[in-house]
Write a protein that holds these residues in place. Structure first.
Motif, mmCIF file in Angstrom:
data_model
loop_
_atom_site.group_PDB
_atom_site.id
_atom_site.type_symbol
_atom_site.label_atom_id
_atom_site.label_comp_id
_atom_site.label_asym_id
_atom_site.label_seq_id
_atom_site.Cartn_x
_atom_site.Cartn_y
_atom_site.Cartn_z
ATOM 1 N N PRO A 143 0.837 -1.199 0.000
ATOM 2 C CA PRO A 143 0.000 0.000 0.000
ATOM 3 C C PRO A 143 0.875 1.253 0.000
ATOM 4 C CG PRO A 143 0.291 -0.731 2.241
ATOM 5 C CD PRO A 143 1.018 -1.736 1.352
ATOM 6 N N ASP A 144 0.276 2.372 -0.369
ATOM 7 C CA ASP A 144 0.902 3.657 -0.099
ATOM 8 C C ASP A 144 0.574 3.971 1.354
ATOM 9 O OD1 ASP A 144 1.765 3.905 -2.706
ATOM 10 O OD2 ASP A 144 0.047 5.105 -3.324
ATOM 11 N N ILE A 145 1.552 4.452 2.098
ATOM 12 C CA ILE A 145 1.366 4.729 3.523
ATOM 13 C C ILE A 145 1.713 6.196 3.765
ATOM 14 C CG2 ILE A 145 2.084 4.168 5.873
ATOM 15 C CD1 ILE A 145 2.926 1.380 4.806
ATOM 16 N N HIS A 146 0.769 6.908 4.366
ATOM 17 C CA HIS A 146 0.948 8.332 4.661
ATOM 18 C C HIS A 146 0.825 8.523 6.173
ATOM 19 C CE1 HIS A 146 0.216 9.116 0.365
ATOM 20 N NE2 HIS A 146 -0.657 8.143 0.491
ATOM 21 N N ILE A 147 1.864 9.072 6.784
ATOM 22 C CA ILE A 147 1.844 9.303 8.229
ATOM 23 C C ILE A 147 1.889 10.802 8.476
ATOM 24 C CG2 ILE A 147 3.037 8.964 10.431
ATOM 25 C CD1 ILE A 147 4.213 6.378 9.215
ATOM 26 N N THR A 148 0.934 11.274 9.262
ATOM 27 C CA THR A 148 0.929 12.657 9.726
ATOM 28 C C THR A 148 0.719 12.612 11.231
ATOM 29 O OG1 THR A 148 -1.435 12.858 9.284
ATOM 30 C CG2 THR A 148 0.060 13.560 7.528
ATOM 31 N N TRP A 149 0.562 13.760 11.841
ATOM 32 C CA TRP A 149 0.429 13.808 13.295
ATOM 33 C C TRP A 149 -0.798 13.015 13.745
ATOM 34 C CZ3 TRP A 149 3.184 14.252 17.319
ATOM 35 C CH2 TRP A 149 2.608 14.497 18.551
ATOM 36 N N GLN A 150 -0.562 11.931 14.442
ATOM 37 C CA GLN A 150 -1.558 11.046 15.023
ATOM 38 C C GLN A 150 -2.522 10.440 14.006
ATOM 39 O OE1 GLN A 150 -3.392 13.051 18.369
ATOM 40 N NE2 GLN A 150 -1.553 12.781 19.605
ATOM 41 N N ARG A 151 -2.074 10.325 12.764
ATOM 42 C CA ARG A 151 -2.888 9.709 11.717
ATOM 43 C C ARG A 151 -1.988 8.863 10.818
ATOM 44 N NH1 ARG A 151 -6.099 11.965 14.495
ATOM 45 N NH2 ARG A 151 -7.948 13.156 13.933
ATOM 46 N N ILE A 152 -2.548 7.741 10.368
ATOM 47 C CA ILE A 152 -1.881 6.935 9.354
ATOM 48 C C ILE A 152 -2.944 6.545 8.335
ATOM 49 C CG2 ILE A 152 -2.117 4.810 10.722
ATOM 50 C CD1 ILE A 152 0.609 3.938 9.389
ATOM 51 N N ARG A 153 -2.610 6.747 7.088
ATOM 52 C CA ARG A 153 -3.565 6.501 6.004
ATOM 53 C C ARG A 153 -2.949 5.509 5.025
ATOM 54 N NH1 ARG A 153 -5.013 9.245 1.001
ATOM 55 N NH2 ARG A 153 -7.274 9.129 0.751
ATOM 56 N N PHE A 154 -3.736 4.511 4.676
ATOM 57 C CA PHE A 154 -3.315 3.496 3.711
ATOM 58 C C PHE A 154 -4.146 3.662 2.442
ATOM 59 C CE2 PHE A 154 -2.591 1.776 7.937
ATOM 60 C CZ PHE A 154 -1.270 1.369 7.849
ATOM 61 N N VAL A 155 -3.477 3.653 1.302
ATOM 62 C CA VAL A 155 -4.142 3.716 0.010
ATOM 63 C C VAL A 155 -3.678 2.502 -0.790
ATOM 64 C CG1 VAL A 155 -4.534 5.050 -2.084
ATOM 65 C CG2 VAL A 155 -4.171 6.241 0.096
ATOM 66 N N ILE A 156 -4.642 1.770 -1.337
ATOM 67 C CA ILE A 156 -4.322 0.521 -2.020
ATOM 68 C C ILE A 156 -4.913 0.526 -3.428
ATOM 69 C CG2 ILE A 156 -4.421 -1.987 -1.918
ATOM 70 C CD1 ILE A 156 -5.207 -1.730 1.038
ATOM 71 N N THR A 157 -4.120 0.110 -4.380
ATOM 72 C CA THR A 157 -4.551 -0.198 -5.738
ATOM 73 C C THR A 157 -3.541 -1.202 -6.289
ATOM 74 O OG1 THR A 157 -5.284 0.744 -7.847
ATOM 75 C CG2 THR A 157 -3.273 1.669 -6.898
#
Length: 102
Positions: free
Chosen positions: A57-71
């Protein structure tokens, strides 16, 4: 063997089985909340599972958040069964780390 893109009906059905995941064009995404360093640890565990299953996945980390994007890049950046399998793994790992859904 190149994974086959799913039909619109299949995508809708699979997303219905994965609460919290949202469609973003030909990708799917989910954001979790946790302490910053816990997000970094979560990313490492997901990356290890991604290596094991051969789908990343693409993994995006910001302050107290983690976001996963999958394709599936090998399928022309379209959604395939591999994406939904990885999403299930991410959900299990996130729950095990106490991450909250945003």
């Amino acid at each position: 063997m190149t994974p086959q893109p799913l039909s619109e009906e299949q995508i809708v059905a699979h997303l219905a089985e994965l609460p919290g995941w949202e469609r973003e064009g030909q990708a799917m995404a989910r954001t979790f909340k946790h302490a910053y360093h816990e997000c970094v640890h979560l990313a490492m565990y997901v990356a290890a599972k991604a290596r094991e299953v051969g789908h990343h996945p693409d993994i995006h980390i910001t302050w107290q958040r983690i976001r996963f994007v999958i394709t599936t890049h090998d399928a022309g950046n379209r959604l395939t069964a591999k994406d939904f399998e990885l999403a299930r793994h991410i959900d299990v790992i996130a729950a095990g780390h106490g991450a909250e859904t945003v």
